[in-house]
Design a protein around this motif. Sequence first.
Motif, PDB file in Angstrom:
ATOM      1  N   ILE A 113       0.885  -0.992  -0.026  1.00 36.61           N
ATOM      2  CA  ILE A 113       0.290  -0.078  -0.096  1.00 36.61           C
ATOM      3  C   ILE A 113       0.920   1.506  -0.123  1.00 36.61           C
ATOM      4  CG2 ILE A 113      -1.961   1.451   1.536  1.00 36.61           C
ATOM      5  CD1 ILE A 113      -2.951  -1.846   2.069  1.00 36.61           C
ATOM      6  N   GLY A 114       1.670   1.527   0.714  1.00 39.15           N
ATOM      7  CA  GLY A 114       2.624   2.458   1.125  1.00 39.15           C
ATOM      8  C   GLY A 114       3.641   2.446  -0.357  1.00 39.15           C
ATOM      9  N   VAL A 115       4.082   1.505  -0.789  1.00 45.46           N
ATOM     10  CA  VAL A 115       4.920   1.893  -2.078  1.00 45.46           C
ATOM     11  C   VAL A 115       3.973   2.068  -3.458  1.00 45.46           C
ATOM     12  CG1 VAL A 115       6.074  -0.025  -4.046  1.00 45.46           C
ATOM     13  CG2 VAL A 115       7.380  -0.071  -1.792  1.00 45.46           C
ATOM     14  N   SER A 116       2.591   1.737  -3.230  1.00 48.48           N
ATOM     15  CA  SER A 116       1.661   2.009  -4.291  1.00 48.48           C
ATOM     16  C   SER A 116       2.345   3.603  -3.984  1.00 48.48           C
ATOM     17  CB  SER A 116       0.938   1.416  -4.258  1.00 48.48           C
ATOM     18  OG  SER A 116       0.957  -0.153  -4.725  1.00 48.48           O
ATOM     19  N   ALA A 117       1.308   4.234  -3.100  1.00 46.42           N
ATOM     20  CA  ALA A 117       0.994   5.412  -3.581  1.00 46.42           C
ATOM     21  C   ALA A 117       1.592   6.097  -3.537  1.00 46.42           C
ATOM     22  CB  ALA A 117       0.709   5.712  -1.816  1.00 46.42           C
ATOM     23  N   ALA A 118       3.226   6.045  -2.958  1.00 45.16           N
ATOM     24  CA  ALA A 118       5.125   6.840  -3.516  1.00 45.16           C
ATOM     25  C   ALA A 118       4.342   6.963  -4.909  1.00 45.16           C
ATOM     26  CB  ALA A 118       6.295   5.764  -2.644  1.00 45.16           C
ATOM     27  N   LYS A 119       4.655   5.391  -4.971  1.00 45.16           N
ATOM     28  CA  LYS A 119       5.257   5.850  -6.795  1.00 45.16           C
ATOM     29  C   LYS A 119       3.606   6.214  -7.352  1.00 45.16           C
ATOM     30  CE  LYS A 119       7.040   1.171  -8.490  1.00 45.16           C
ATOM     31  NZ  LYS A 119       6.986   0.072  -8.728  1.00 45.16           N
ATOM     32  N   GLY A 120       2.987   6.290  -7.114  1.00 39.36           N
ATOM     33  CA  GLY A 120       1.739   7.496  -7.631  1.00 39.36           C
ATOM     34  C   GLY A 120       1.914   8.263  -7.682  1.00 39.36           C
ATOM     35  N   ILE A 121       2.536   8.777  -6.467  1.00 40.71           N
ATOM     36  CA  ILE A 121       2.685  10.608  -7.002  1.00 40.71           C
ATOM     37  C   ILE A 121       3.474  10.238  -6.837  1.00 40.71           C
ATOM     38  CG2 ILE A 121       3.036  11.740  -4.832  1.00 40.71           C
ATOM     39  CD1 ILE A 121       2.000  10.750  -2.592  1.00 40.71           C
ATOM     40  N   CYS A 122       4.799   9.843  -6.820  1.00 36.46           N
ATOM     41  CA  CYS A 122       6.228  10.526  -8.021  1.00 36.46           C
ATOM     42  C   CYS A 122       6.073  10.668  -9.499  1.00 36.46           C
ATOM     43  CB  CYS A 122       7.183   9.370  -7.503  1.00 36.46           C
ATOM     44  SG  CYS A 122       7.605   9.300  -5.856  1.00 36.46           S
ATOM     45  N   PHE A 123       5.397   8.970 -10.224  1.00 33.61           N
ATOM     46  CA  PHE A 123       5.143   8.943 -11.584  1.00 33.61           C
ATOM     47  C   PHE A 123       3.836  10.763 -11.721  1.00 33.61           C
ATOM     48  CE2 PHE A 123       5.588   4.575 -11.479  1.00 33.61           C
ATOM     49  CZ  PHE A 123       6.386   4.622 -13.062  1.00 33.61           C
ATOM     50  N   SER A 124       2.831  10.691 -11.271  1.00 29.55           N
ATOM     51  CA  SER A 124       2.281  12.528 -11.377  1.00 29.55           C
ATOM     52  C   SER A 124       3.008  13.248 -11.512  1.00 29.55           C
ATOM     53  CB  SER A 124       1.327  12.179 -10.749  1.00 29.55           C
ATOM     54  OG  SER A 124       1.513  11.900  -9.290  1.00 29.55           O
ATOM     55  N   LEU A 125       3.966  13.203 -10.820  1.00 29.19           N
ATOM     56  CA  LEU A 125       4.444  14.423 -10.307  1.00 29.19           C
ATOM     57  C   LEU A 125       5.860  14.915 -11.241  1.00 29.19           C
ATOM     58  CD1 LEU A 125       3.457  15.499  -6.695  1.00 29.19           C
ATOM     59  CD2 LEU A 125       2.365  16.242  -8.421  1.00 29.19           C
ATOM     60  N   ASP A 126       6.789  13.940 -10.910  1.00 31.55           N
ATOM     61  CA  ASP A 126       7.970  13.368 -12.354  1.00 31.55           C
ATOM     62  C   ASP A 126       8.721  13.218 -11.345  1.00 31.55           C
ATOM     63  OD1 ASP A 126       9.953  12.820 -13.574  1.00 31.55           O
ATOM     64  OD2 ASP A 126      10.136  14.956 -14.464  1.00 31.55           O
TER      65      ASP A 126
END
Length: 226
Positions: free
Chosen positions: A76-89
């Motif tokens: 759950i944590g990694v999925s959230a972190a990766k989603g934010i990083c992807f969307s904001l680059d």
Amino acid sequence: MTIILHLETATTNCSVSISKDDEIVVLKENNAASYSHSEQLHVFIKEALKEASLSFSDLDAVAISKGPGSYTGLRIGVSAAKGICFSLDIPLISIPTLQSMARQVDLKPGELVIPALDARRMEVYSCVYNNNYQEVRETRAEIINEESFVEYLGENEVYVVGSGAEKCRGVLQHPNFIFDESVVPSAEDMVSMAFEKFESKQFEDVAYFEPYYLKDFVLQQKKKKN
């Protein structure tokens, strides 16, 4: 000024913090008896940003506690972190869960700390750090017995901390072992390590990063009623 969002979901503690450089400005967490990350994590992220008077676009990086720990919590944590990083680059930073726990203990020269997380039955996830929080022994999933960690005993105290300390307390009898079950992984203790990694550009590949599970996930089957 570097603004980093920190996420800690490796155990029952759902924890979110925001830092500016190496100073924490907001901490939101709830160490419930059962895992509530799927319901609380994104709420805490939004609340933390609001309290810090920031928006997602202000973030320079996301730091994630990479494990070991709960398979579901880490996902759950990694999925959230990766989603934010992807969307904001923006970059992704990973922090070893046990190392952040070790930093909660103030050590004198010569003392050691063994952060230990419950890994079911008599097994724990553990690592050994010196008073500079440098790794003395690598992370392992191990069954605790009377001989565990004896090679690290000397004249100085050895602190065993975390949810796995309770298991160790009943087995490790040497008086130099000091036990503290109250230490839990927290996003508060990720801040200084994350800032150091940001400054030295120690980033993860967002596309391929995976949590450090250490053990394979085993699905617990419910017993059928007769």
